[in-house]
Design a protein around this motif. Structure first.
Motif, PDB file in Angstrom:
ATOM      1  N   ILE A   1       0.843  -1.198   0.000  1.00 39.54           N
ATOM      2  CA  ILE A   1       0.000   0.000   0.000  1.00 39.54           C
ATOM      3  C   ILE A   1       0.879   1.250   0.000  1.00 39.54           C
ATOM      4  CG2 ILE A   1      -1.622   1.359   1.391  1.00 39.54           C
ATOM      5  CD1 ILE A   1      -2.836  -1.352   2.296  1.00 39.54           C
ATOM      6  N   ALA A   2       1.865   1.259   0.877  1.00 38.85           N
ATOM      7  CA  ALA A   2       2.742   2.426   0.987  1.00 38.85           C
ATOM      8  C   ALA A   2       3.510   2.667  -0.309  1.00 38.85           C
ATOM      9  CB  ALA A   2       3.704   2.250   2.156  1.00 38.85           C
ATOM     10  N   ALA A   3       3.970   1.606  -0.943  1.00 42.57           N
ATOM     11  CA  ALA A   3       4.741   1.763  -2.182  1.00 42.57           C
ATOM     12  C   ALA A   3       3.871   2.367  -3.282  1.00 42.57           C
ATOM     13  CB  ALA A   3       5.307   0.423  -2.624  1.00 42.57           C
ATOM     14  N   GLY A   4       2.642   1.902  -3.395  1.00 42.04           N
ATOM     15  CA  GLY A   4       1.741   2.444  -4.419  1.00 42.04           C
ATOM     16  C   GLY A   4       1.402   3.901  -4.172  1.00 42.04           C
ATOM     17  N   GLU A   5       1.090   4.217  -2.928  1.00 46.56           N
ATOM     18  CA  GLU A   5       0.768   5.600  -2.579  1.00 46.56           C
ATOM     19  C   GLU A   5       1.987   6.507  -2.731  1.00 46.56           C
ATOM     20  OE1 GLU A   5      -2.239   6.960  -1.796  1.00 46.56           O
ATOM     21  OE2 GLU A   5      -3.053   5.007  -2.326  1.00 46.56           O
ATOM     22  N   ALA A   6       3.142   6.000  -2.341  1.00 47.74           N
ATOM     23  CA  ALA A   6       4.372   6.802  -2.439  1.00 47.74           C
ATOM     24  C   ALA A   6       4.704   7.099  -3.897  1.00 47.74           C
ATOM     25  CB  ALA A   6       5.535   6.069  -1.770  1.00 47.74           C
ATOM     26  N   ALA A   7       4.510   6.112  -4.763  1.00 48.29           N
ATOM     27  CA  ALA A   7       4.795   6.323  -6.191  1.00 48.29           C
ATOM     28  C   ALA A   7       3.863   7.382  -6.775  1.00 48.29           C
ATOM     29  CB  ALA A   7       4.667   5.007  -6.951  1.00 48.29           C
ATOM     30  N   ARG A   8       2.584   7.304  -6.433  1.00 45.61           N
ATOM     31  CA  ARG A   8       1.626   8.311  -6.927  1.00 45.61           C
ATOM     32  C   ARG A   8       1.984   9.695  -6.413  1.00 45.61           C
ATOM     33  NH1 ARG A   8      -4.043   7.501  -5.384  1.00 45.61           N
ATOM     34  NH2 ARG A   8      -4.400   9.190  -6.830  1.00 45.61           N
ATOM     35  N   LEU A   9       2.284   9.779  -5.130  1.00 49.87           N
ATOM     36  CA  LEU A   9       2.627  11.064  -4.542  1.00 49.87           C
ATOM     37  C   LEU A   9       3.915  11.619  -5.140  1.00 49.87           C
ATOM     38  CD1 LEU A   9       2.010  13.295  -2.534  1.00 49.87           C
ATOM     39  CD2 LEU A   9       3.189  11.960  -0.789  1.00 49.87           C
ATOM     40  N   ALA A  10       4.922  10.760  -5.333  1.00 46.78           N
ATOM     41  CA  ALA A  10       6.189  11.214  -5.918  1.00 46.78           C
ATOM     42  C   ALA A  10       5.968  11.761  -7.327  1.00 46.78           C
ATOM     43  CB  ALA A  10       7.203  10.071  -5.935  1.00 46.78           C
ATOM     44  N   ALA A  11       5.146  11.074  -8.098  1.00 47.77           N
ATOM     45  CA  ALA A  11       4.869  11.541  -9.460  1.00 47.77           C
ATOM     46  C   ALA A  11       4.167  12.897  -9.425  1.00 47.77           C
ATOM     47  CB  ALA A  11       4.020  10.512 -10.205  1.00 47.77           C
ATOM     48  N   CYS A  12       3.245  13.069  -8.510  1.00 44.30           N
ATOM     49  CA  CYS A  12       2.526  14.341  -8.407  1.00 44.30           C
ATOM     50  C   CYS A  12       3.447  15.457  -7.888  1.00 44.30           C
ATOM     51  CB  CYS A  12       1.303  14.198  -7.507  1.00 44.30           C
ATOM     52  SG  CYS A  12      -0.018  13.210  -8.250  1.00 44.30           S
ATOM     53  N   LEU A  13       4.328  15.128  -6.954  1.00 39.26           N
ATOM     54  CA  LEU A  13       5.258  16.131  -6.437  1.00 39.26           C
ATOM     55  C   LEU A  13       6.184  16.648  -7.539  1.00 39.26           C
ATOM     56  CD1 LEU A  13       6.196  14.668  -2.945  1.00 39.26           C
ATOM     57  CD2 LEU A  13       5.168  16.902  -3.378  1.00 39.26           C
ATOM     58  N   GLU A  14       6.513  15.792  -8.498  1.00 40.23           N
ATOM     59  CA  GLU A  14       7.388  16.209  -9.593  1.00 40.23           C
ATOM     60  C   GLU A  14       6.725  17.225 -10.515  1.00 40.23           C
ATOM     61  OE1 GLU A  14       9.285  13.012 -11.685  1.00 40.23           O
ATOM     62  OE2 GLU A  14       9.989  12.092  -9.821  1.00 40.23           O
ATOM     63  N   THR A  15       5.412  17.329 -10.444  1.00 37.31           N
ATOM     64  CA  THR A  15       4.711  18.305 -11.288  1.00 37.31           C
ATOM     65  C   THR A  15       4.758  19.715 -10.699  1.00 37.31           C
ATOM     66  OG1 THR A  15       2.548  17.971 -10.250  1.00 37.31           O
ATOM     67  CG2 THR A  15       3.121  16.499 -12.094  1.00 37.31           C
ATOM     68  N   LEU A  16       5.164  19.827  -9.441  1.00 34.00           N
ATOM     69  CA  LEU A  16       5.236  21.142  -8.791  1.00 34.00           C
ATOM     70  C   LEU A  16       6.472  21.900  -9.265  1.00 34.00           C
ATOM     71  CD1 LEU A  16       4.301  20.239  -5.105  1.00 34.00           C
ATOM     72  CD2 LEU A  16       2.814  21.141  -6.889  1.00 34.00           C
ATOM     73  N   PRO A  17       6.414  23.228  -9.251  1.00 31.31           N
ATOM     74  CA  PRO A  17       7.591  24.021  -9.623  1.00 31.31           C
ATOM     75  C   PRO A  17       8.783  23.684  -8.718  1.00 31.31           C
ATOM     76  CG  PRO A  17       5.650  25.421  -9.464  1.00 31.31           C
ATOM     77  CD  PRO A  17       5.250  24.072  -8.945  1.00 31.31           C
ATOM     78  N   GLU A  18       9.977  23.917  -9.244  1.00 30.99           N
ATOM     79  CA  GLU A  18      11.201  23.595  -8.516  1.00 30.99           C
ATOM     80  C   GLU A  18      11.221  24.289  -7.155  1.00 30.99           C
ATOM     81  OE1 GLU A  18      15.998  24.080  -9.090  1.00 30.99           O
ATOM     82  OE2 GLU A  18      14.715  24.010 -10.875  1.00 30.99           O
ATOM     83  N   GLY A  19      11.596  23.552  -6.127  1.00 33.37           N
ATOM     84  CA  GLY A  19      11.658  24.088  -4.771  1.00 33.37           C
ATOM     85  C   GLY A  19      10.341  23.937  -4.019  1.00 33.37           C
ATOM     86  N   ARG A  20       9.230  23.981  -4.719  1.00 34.57           N
ATOM     87  CA  ARG A  20       7.929  23.885  -4.048  1.00 34.57           C
ATOM     88  C   ARG A  20       7.705  22.479  -3.494  1.00 34.57           C
ATOM     89  NH1 ARG A  20       5.636  28.392  -6.762  1.00 34.57           N
ATOM     90  NH2 ARG A  20       7.388  29.800  -6.792  1.00 34.57           N
ATOM     91  N   ALA A  21       8.115  21.459  -4.264  1.00 32.25           N
ATOM     92  CA  ALA A  21       7.955  20.083  -3.802  1.00 32.25           C
ATOM     93  C   ALA A  21       8.751  19.867  -2.506  1.00 32.25           C
ATOM     94  CB  ALA A  21       8.389  19.093  -4.872  1.00 32.25           C
ATOM     95  N   GLU A  22       9.953  20.419  -2.459  1.00 36.97           N
ATOM     96  CA  GLU A  22      10.764  20.284  -1.248  1.00 36.97           C
ATOM     97  C   GLU A  22      10.096  20.991  -0.073  1.00 36.97           C
ATOM     98  OE1 GLU A  22      15.190  21.160   0.590  1.00 36.97           O
ATOM     99  OE2 GLU A  22      14.793  21.735  -1.489  1.00 36.97           O
ATOM    100  N   ALA A  23       9.512  22.142  -0.317  1.00 39.52           N
ATOM    101  CA  ALA A  23       8.817  22.871   0.750  1.00 39.52           C
ATOM    102  C   ALA A  23       7.634  22.053   1.267  1.00 39.52           C
ATOM    103  CB  ALA A  23       8.351  24.235   0.241  1.00 39.52           C
ATOM    104  N   VAL A  24       6.881  21.456   0.353  1.00 41.68           N
ATOM    105  CA  VAL A  24       5.742  20.618   0.754  1.00 41.68           C
ATOM    106  C   VAL A  24       6.236  19.423   1.561  1.00 41.68           C
ATOM    107  CG1 VAL A  24       3.920  19.105  -0.123  1.00 41.68           C
ATOM    108  CG2 VAL A  24       4.229  21.375  -1.120  1.00 41.68           C
ATOM    109  N   ARG A  25       7.274  18.752   1.071  1.00 44.70           N
ATOM    110  CA  ARG A  25       7.818  17.589   1.794  1.00 44.70           C
ATOM    111  C   ARG A  25       8.255  17.987   3.209  1.00 44.70           C
ATOM    112  NH1 ARG A  25      10.683  16.727  -2.986  1.00 44.70           N
ATOM    113  NH2 ARG A  25       9.790  15.052  -4.223  1.00 44.70           N
ATOM    114  N   ARG A  26       8.992  19.075   3.304  1.00 46.32           N
ATOM    115  CA  ARG A  26       9.519  19.492   4.603  1.00 46.32           C
ATOM    116  C   ARG A  26       8.403  19.916   5.560  1.00 46.32           C
ATOM    117  NH1 ARG A  26      14.799  19.991   5.186  1.00 46.32           N
ATOM    118  NH2 ARG A  26      16.136  19.778   3.381  1.00 46.32           N
ATOM    119  N   ALA A  27       7.364  20.543   5.040  1.00 47.14           N
ATOM    120  CA  ALA A  27       6.266  21.001   5.899  1.00 47.14           C
ATOM    121  C   ALA A  27       5.379  19.845   6.342  1.00 47.14           C
ATOM    122  CB  ALA A  27       5.429  22.050   5.172  1.00 47.14           C
TER     123      ALA A  27
END
Length: 182
Positions: free
Chosen positions: A118-144
């Motif tokens: 379950i975690a692997a599937g959700e993580a893959a979806r989330l990672a793909a979506c995070l890559e669509t964010l502008p540079e730096g924004r994905a890192e801010a979301v992850r850190r927050a």
């Protein structure tokens, strides 16, 4: 997998004190919410404890849930993330661990096969979506939202005003919600 309507119905019935609906809600959502807590805390024993606190909070606040067109899972995940971040902040501020927590650390902390899948599937979806964010924004979301950094810490890290961080995070979450709902 429970439908959005079922989850909303269970939350509504929980607000009325329906224990059977609470069990159904727990069975349908606990793996996801445990994954959220585990991701934030990176400690299986603490995530299990926080999961109990999450469902106490859900039971107590089910009457406050408003079906407003947003996913009921978003409401549940927000509760889970907030409780996990509260625990993480308490840990960082020196909240000592008792004997029971130390004994719990002796148990096998590895997630089981179902949780890993379950975690692997959700993580893959989330990672793909995070890559669509502008540079730096994905890192801010992850850190927050995954590491529990505050807005002030993020503003300092990225050398931008506090309100800019708030805007980045709000827009980032909207983009992620849209991406994950597809």
């Amino acid at each position: 997998m429970a439908t959005r309507g079922q989850v909303e119905e269970w939350i509504g019935r929980c607000a009325l004190g329906d224990r059977k609906a609470f069990v159904q809600l727990y069975d349908a959502t606990s793996a996801k919410l445990f994954g959220v807590a585990l991701r934030v805390l990176n400690d299986r024993a603490e995530a299990e404890e926080v999961l109990q606190e999450i469902y106490v909070r859900i039971w107590q606040n089910a009457g406050r849930y408003a079906s407003n067109g947003l996913s009921p899972m978003s409401w549940l995940i927000t509760i889970a993330r907030n409780r996990a971040i509260d625990r993480l902040r308490a840990r960082k501020s020196g909240g000592g661990r008792g004997e029971m927590e130390e004994v719990a650390d002796l148990a096998d902390a590895a997630p089981g096969p179902e949780a890993q899948t379950i975690a692997a599937g959700e993580a893959a979806r989330l990672a793909a979506c995070l890559e669509t964010l502008p540079e730096g924004r994905a890192e801010a979301v992850r850190r927050a939202y995954m590491e529990g950094e505050t807005y002030a810490e993020l503003a300092e890290r990225f050398a931008v005003p506090l309100n800019t961080i708030r805007t980045w995070l709000r827009r980032g979450l909207i983009s992620l919600r849209e991406c994950l709902s597809v």
